[in-house]
Design a protein around this motif. Sequence first.
Motif, short mmCIF file in Angstrom:
data_model
loop_
_atom_site.label_atom_id
_atom_site.label_comp_id
_atom_site.label_asym_id
_atom_site.label_seq_id
_atom_site.Cartn_x
_atom_site.Cartn_y
_atom_site.Cartn_z
N ASP A 105 6.44 0.89 -7.43
CA ASP A 105 6.22 0.63 -8.86
C ASP A 105 7.34 -0.24 -9.43
N VAL A 106 8.58 0.02 -9.02
CA VAL A 106 9.71 -0.73 -9.59
C VAL A 106 9.82 -2.15 -9.02
N ASN A 107 9.46 -2.34 -7.76
CA ASN A 107 9.38 -3.72 -7.25
C ASN A 107 8.27 -4.47 -7.99
N LEU A 149 13.39 -0.22 4.36
CA LEU A 149 12.38 0.60 3.67
C LEU A 149 12.08 -0.13 2.36
N HIS A 150 12.82 0.19 1.33
CA HIS A 150 12.85 -0.52 0.05
C HIS A 150 14.04 0.07 -0.68
N PRO A 151 14.57 -0.62 -1.69
CA PRO A 151 15.76 -0.07 -2.34
C PRO A 151 15.47 1.30 -2.94
N GLU A 152 16.47 2.13 -2.96
CA GLU A 152 16.43 3.43 -3.66
C GLU A 152 17.69 3.49 -4.50
N LEU B 220 21.08 2.02 0.13
CA LEU B 220 20.30 2.32 -1.08
C LEU B 220 20.01 1.09 -1.93
N THR B 221 20.81 0.04 -1.76
CA THR B 221 20.60 -1.16 -2.57
C THR B 221 19.98 -2.29 -1.73
N LEU B 222 20.65 -2.71 -0.65
CA LEU B 222 20.19 -3.87 0.13
C LEU B 222 19.23 -3.49 1.24
N SER B 223 19.17 -2.23 1.61
CA SER B 223 18.20 -1.74 2.58
C SER B 223 18.19 -2.56 3.88
N TYR B 254 17.81 11.51 2.39
CA TYR B 254 16.92 11.00 1.34
C TYR B 254 16.06 9.85 1.83
N ILE B 255 16.67 8.97 2.66
CA ILE B 255 15.91 7.85 3.23
C ILE B 255 15.47 8.27 4.63
#
Lengths: 292, 292
Positions: A105-107, A149-152, B220-223, B254-255
């Motif tokens: 959703d955020v991407n 994966l995608h950013p978290e 968490l940011t650049l994945s 978490y990931i």
Amino acid sequence: MKLGAIEGGGTKFVVGVGNEHGEVFDRVSFPTTSPEETMQKCIDYFKEHEVEAIGFGCFGPIDPDRNSKTYGYVTTTPKSGWAQSNVVGALTDAFPDMPIGFDTDVNGACLGEVYFGAAKGLKNAVYYTIGTGIGGGAYVEGHLLHGLLHPEMGHMKLIVREDDSYKGKCPYHGTCFEGLAAGPAIEERWGQSAKELPLDHPAWDLEAYYIGQALANIVLTLSPQKIILGGGVMHQSHLFPMISKYMNQFLNGYIQKDELQAEDYIVWPELGDNAGLCGSLALALQAKKECE
Amino acid sequence: MKLGAIEGGGTKFVVGVGNEHGEVFDRVSFPTTSPEETMQKCIDYFKEHEVEAIGFGCFGPIDPDRNSKTYGYVTTTPKSGWAQSNVVGALTDAFPDMPIGFDTDVNGACLGEVYFGAAKGLKNAVYYTIGTGIGGGAYVEGHLLHGLLHPEMGHMKLIVREDDSYKGKCPYHGTCFEGLAAGPAIEERWGQSAKELPLDHPAWDLEAYYIGQALANIVLTLSPQKIILGGGVMHQSHLFPMISKYMNQFLNGYIQKDELQAEDYIVWPELGDNAGLCGSLALALQAKKECE
């Protein structure tokens, strides 16, 4: 061009029809129940409303990697019944030749702002939503960031301010960004919801301190040309200059770019609370282009 | 294909000739003096050694944006004489038609690992060098990340471990990643250089704690699909499993991606201490391709 949009949230789904300019013509929402029932409602809607492509911004974690076996799945969510559910598969079964864009959703919201909103024409932007949770999406050098994966980026570890004894709300990380600064953390710390807190309450300075700190780390890693902050907490527009002040204090002049101090570097989504649905229109438009 | 490489450091420059497979045939190094004299030595070298493109990985901050007025400049460095120096301009004056690839040293090293080394074939990778300073480069969805400027991910704010009373070495941020974990911080905190510290010294557990924490934020940011750690401090190969342990502790499950626990997720540069020069070869190769 008629494009379809699905904004898939954990509590409700919104489906709609719009065009390649981000204009929404029709929208319907319904509660998120089982994946089968919920996806069937989306399919029924698009059988009534013919579209050329569908964009689907979905709560996560999801698998957005087209080369993966589990592409199009909601993966490890704690939401009952949704773990490992093939939500894109349900759509492609119903509409075999339809271009489908699927992302977080955020991407999606980030792409919406790049195509239609505050980040129009930029190659690098970050979108954060700060509400009941904190999530972020990133558009990097002209592409939505997935990677492993995608950013978290709502779960970045932050330093806790000395005068804050709150233990953090995140079940995974305690005092990560979300654990310190999302709506439920504000409410638990101060005994009042963000909406009820007066403008001169010390909660806002602390909130800006945490958001500003997180954004400083974002500038140092993702180096966005613009940062867009949406979500319930950010309806407090007085937060924006305070966040900018703290972000720049944390950076302490190390990154010498005038943009960082500009009023329009950290902004509210131009698409406002339509950011989600317009983001899904952007995902549809991107999918349509990729098929051409 | 004969490609030229310049590895521009604050204390020395290395110039060399190699090919599109990352093989280096010749190399020369000299101290970094004034920009005029230093760039002239590079030019003299490439007048003797004919090449089809030149890649230049440079200490920063720099302006790598081809659409900017100050493209090709070293910008705000404290290094005497180098601030606002047009280093690429010197090259293009001498070789007007030469394709030139210009980026940060760490973005170059990252691209080198993507083209020739540990991250071959991946679309997302992060390269950190941990030595006298800490710098990082990122390859994101098939592109080197610039954005507003370029990443400065060595200056991310970290939480200080409770048993560490060290005040941090960074003149801008005190206890940022570089301020806590670069070589000079290790030496000042423990009174011994990293090289002298025995393997069972508590310094290493603390060092792994900070690096692991930084890498959790990077995930968490650049994945990234892979993280490459080079630089003097990382010659301590026993650090790698300790860093992986702490990174995964900070992420706390978490990931959910098995890759994060794999031995080959966090690795030493496959190009080893050649990472810099091979990175510049990669920048040359990329520039050559872009001109075709």
